[in-house]
Design a protein around this motif. Structure first.
Motif: not given
Length: 66
Positions: A59, A62, A66
């Motif tokens: 996570r 990610y 982003k």
């Protein structure tokens, strides 16, 4: 609260709830598998514990991308 912050809070709550459920059920799962193979039970237990950290690591990757 912004929609993005709300989404992150829901995701974190879901991950923590799932991890708590796995940790709560882990002794039962490991003992059941240990009836067949103690070595396999060790690896399953280790995977369950490491899975908790793996989810947060993935996570974080990610979120950084982003």
């Amino acid at each position: 609260m912004t929609p993005e912050a709300k989404s992150q809070a829901i995701a974190a709550a879901a991950i923590l709830f799932g991890a708590a459920l796995v940790i709560y059920l882990m002794p039962t799962i490991v003992l059941w598998i240990g009836n067949y193979s103690p070595l396999l039970a060790f690896f399953v237990g280790a995977l369950l514990v490491l899975g908790f950290f793996l989810i947060f690591w993935l996570r974080a990757r990610y979120q950084r991308r982003k």
